[in-house]
Design an enzyme around this catalytic site. Structure first.
Site, PDB file in Angstrom:
ATOM      1  N   GLU A  89       0.855  -1.193   0.000  1.00 50.04           N
ATOM      2  CA  GLU A  89       0.000   0.000   0.000  1.00 50.04           C
ATOM      3  C   GLU A  89       0.888   1.240   0.000  1.00 50.04           C
ATOM      4  O   GLU A  89       1.879   1.305   0.735  1.00 50.04           O
ATOM      5  CB  GLU A  89      -0.906   0.014   1.231  1.00 50.04           C
ATOM      6  CG  GLU A  89      -1.748   1.282   1.380  1.00 50.04           C
ATOM      7  CD  GLU A  89      -2.657   1.246   2.611  1.00 50.04           C
ATOM      8  OE1 GLU A  89      -3.096   0.139   2.988  1.00 50.04           O
ATOM      9  OE2 GLU A  89      -2.908   2.316   3.200  1.00 50.04           O
ATOM     10  N   GLU A 100      -2.570  11.485   3.394  1.00 49.62           N
ATOM     11  CA  GLU A 100      -3.538  11.310   4.473  1.00 49.62           C
ATOM     12  C   GLU A 100      -3.219  12.354   5.535  1.00 49.62           C
ATOM     13  O   GLU A 100      -2.064  12.468   5.950  1.00 49.62           O
ATOM     14  CB  GLU A 100      -3.434   9.923   5.111  1.00 49.62           C
ATOM     15  CG  GLU A 100      -3.862   8.769   4.245  1.00 49.62           C
ATOM     16  CD  GLU A 100      -3.687   7.442   4.974  1.00 49.62           C
ATOM     17  OE1 GLU A 100      -4.682   6.718   5.116  1.00 49.62           O
ATOM     18  OE2 GLU A 100      -2.552   7.142   5.398  1.00 49.62           O
TER      19      GLU A 100
END
Length: 544
Positions: A341, A346
């Site tokens: 990932e 974020e």
């Protein structure tokens, strides 16, 4: 130092853009300093500027966790700078770039300054070494470590002496001067500098300038379902991972295009699906495009309300996760985190940082690599920012507005194909507590672009292949081959976003061809030439 303000203002008018693309990798001296005792620079000198070469790093965060740094402390010196000399003159044809890391705390400044750092190359054998200097100036952001590169091949530079040739043709430079926030002022500047390096930016590393996939979101209404898939199936049977509290839907209420951008809208509403009732809805999009290596750019505004968790990220195409597009298509063979990932963007829970993170398991257990850059919630939610991943077979780097946040080597499983995800979750490990009476908030995406390397972007090492003139050009651009050719290859004219403006067959007469630029808007372009025998060349030109 003998300079008058008039002389410097006159010199500032002489800007030269360097467009030589083809260079040779030559043996050159190693010039670097990490201020940990292993550097090759021993002649640091503070010119009208306080300097500490062994300061304990006061801000160990982001891209710089090293123990010691150089402290730069200008207490009002008119020409304050730090500098060093080298024993052997620089060969810019071999190593054309310099880089450094810098942190400028806002509480270390006085006055109304332009936040910048400049690197000047000088000849220390002259009585006034600055008189023939070449300089590159770069903007900097306060209160964060950032890596700044000064590329004397491709960056705009200033020759103080307008009769000087371009830097790559100079062999007399032997001094480097670093100056923070300019000169001719009495303002105070405190800065920390680390990892000074001279290197070659023209290398075998891939050049990702060919736009291979994008969505500009210029329509109105539903999103383009040839490019995106709505992932709505709960992955844990009754919920999503990480304690998230939303349902993802494929409704136009939660994702749509309007006014030139994609809106992913998280809503506070009671919604039932798959036998589960939740108090929030949102959207999670999977790209129907997967790729291995390249550059991803996403221009976005983020939600600001507490409890929202926006993300721009990638997952391995082979993820075994019911409900993802690629698992539905039969590619799911590997569970998370073995699939890998990549989190390009974020925010943390208080929305004071942007995180850049990798997650993986390549046989040694679950691992992650995370770093962050400080941000302001009102800025990231109200203004556009560019979040970028540069991913090559050797390394991966994540940037925000060209500022490096985090990097790591390309290890297994990050040598497989990945796809892009865009979503806004509610609550969970990076959403935190959801504000009472939450109504709605959104992430806006202006565009998503993926660039990869193409054959036409490979820089041929045959320096005799081609020359071009005039540059800048008003109408006719002439391309001249420096050896006999009757070639009927092709050329492309490409703008800096990677969009092909023109593609034509070469018509070469007497080793020369011409291109009419009359239809081009003013600006910078690339011309890529590939001959029938596979030789290639790329150069930049400016249309007036």
């Amino acid at each position: 130092m003998g300079r008058t303000i008039f002389e410097k203002k006159q010199a500032m008018r002489y800007f030269y853009l360097l467009f030589i693309v083809i260079t040779f990798q030559l043996q050159a001296q190693v010039v670097q300093d990490d201020f940990e005792g292993s550097g090759t620079i021993s002649s640091w000198f503070g010119d009208n500027c306080g300097m500490n070469l062994n300061l304990v790093n006061p801000v160990q965060q982001g891209i710089n966790l090293s123990d010691t740094v150089l402290e730069y402390h200008d207490t009002g010196g008119q020409y304050a700078n730090v500098q060093f000399d080298v024993n052997t003159n620089f060969d810019l044809s071999a190593n054309n770039s310099f880089s450094l890391k810098i942190f400028i705390p806002s509480n270390g400044l006085t006055g109304n300054q332009t936040n910048q750092v400049s690197l000047k190359l000088q000849n220390n054998t002259l009585t006034d070494a600055w008189t023939t200097q070449s300089e590159i100036i770069k903007p900097v952001t306060l209160n964060t470590w950032q890596e700044v590169t000064f590329d004397f091949e491709n960056d705009m530079f200033i020759n103080l002496d307008p009769t000087s040739v371009i830097p790559l043709q100079r062999t007399d430079f032997n001094r480097v001067v670093i100056q923070v926030n300019g000169e001719d002022n009495t303002d105070h500047v405190l800065a920390y500098i680390d990892d000074v390096l001279n290197f070659n930016t023209v290398s075998d590393n891939p050049v990702y300038d060919n736009l291979v996939w994008s969505d500009e979101f210029d329509g109105v209404g539903v999103i383009d379902d040839t490019k995106w898939f709505h992932q709505t199936q709960l992955i844990a049977g009754d919920s999503w991972a990480n304690g998230e509290q939303q349902h993802y839907t494929n409704r136009i209420d939660n994702s749509f295009m309007d006014n030139g951008s994609l809106k992913i809208v998280a809503k506070g509403e009671v919604y039932s699906d798959q036998g589960q009732t939740k108090n929030y809805t949102s959207a999670r999009l999977n790209s129907k495009f997967s790729f291995q290596y390249g550059r991803v750019e996403v221009r976005a505004k983020l939600p600001s309300i507490a409890g929202t968790w926006p993300a721009i990220w990638l997952l391995g195409k082979n993820i075994e996760e019911d409900g993802t597009y690629w698992d539905n298509e039969g590619f799911g063979t590997t569970f998370w985190p073995w699939c890998g990932e990549i989190d390009i963007m974020e925010p943390n829970i208080p929305k004071t940082e942007i995180l850049a993170t990798w997650h993986w398991n390549n046989g040694s257990g679950y691992q992650y690599n995370s770093s962050s850059i400080p941000t302001v919630n009102s800025d990231t939610s109200q203004n556009w920012h560019i979040y970028e991943l540069e991913w090559s077979p050797d390394s991966m780097k994540i940037y925000m507005d060209n500022i490096l946040i985090n990097q790591m080597p390309t290890i297994n499983p990050f040598n497989e194909e990945f796809f892009i995800l865009l979503n806004v979750a509610m609550g969970g490990s990076l959403g935190g507590d959801i504000v009472n009476n939450f109504d709605e908030d959104m992430m806006e995406i202006d565009y998503v672009r993926v660039y990869q390397q193409s054959q036409l972007s490979i820089k041929d090492l045959n320096a005799n292949l081609v020359s071009f003139y005039p540059n800048p050009v008003e109408t006719w651009l002439y391309v001249e081959f420096n050896s006999d050719t009757s070639d009927s290859g092709k050329f492309q004219v490409v703008d800096l976003s990677g969009r092909i403006i023109s593609e034509q067959t070469m018509l070469v007469t007497n080793n020369k061809m011409s291109y009419n630029t009359a239809a081009l808007d003013s600006g910078m372009y690339l011309m890529r030439i590939v001959t029938t025998d596979g030789a290639s060349s790329t150069f930049k030109f400016i249309k007036k």
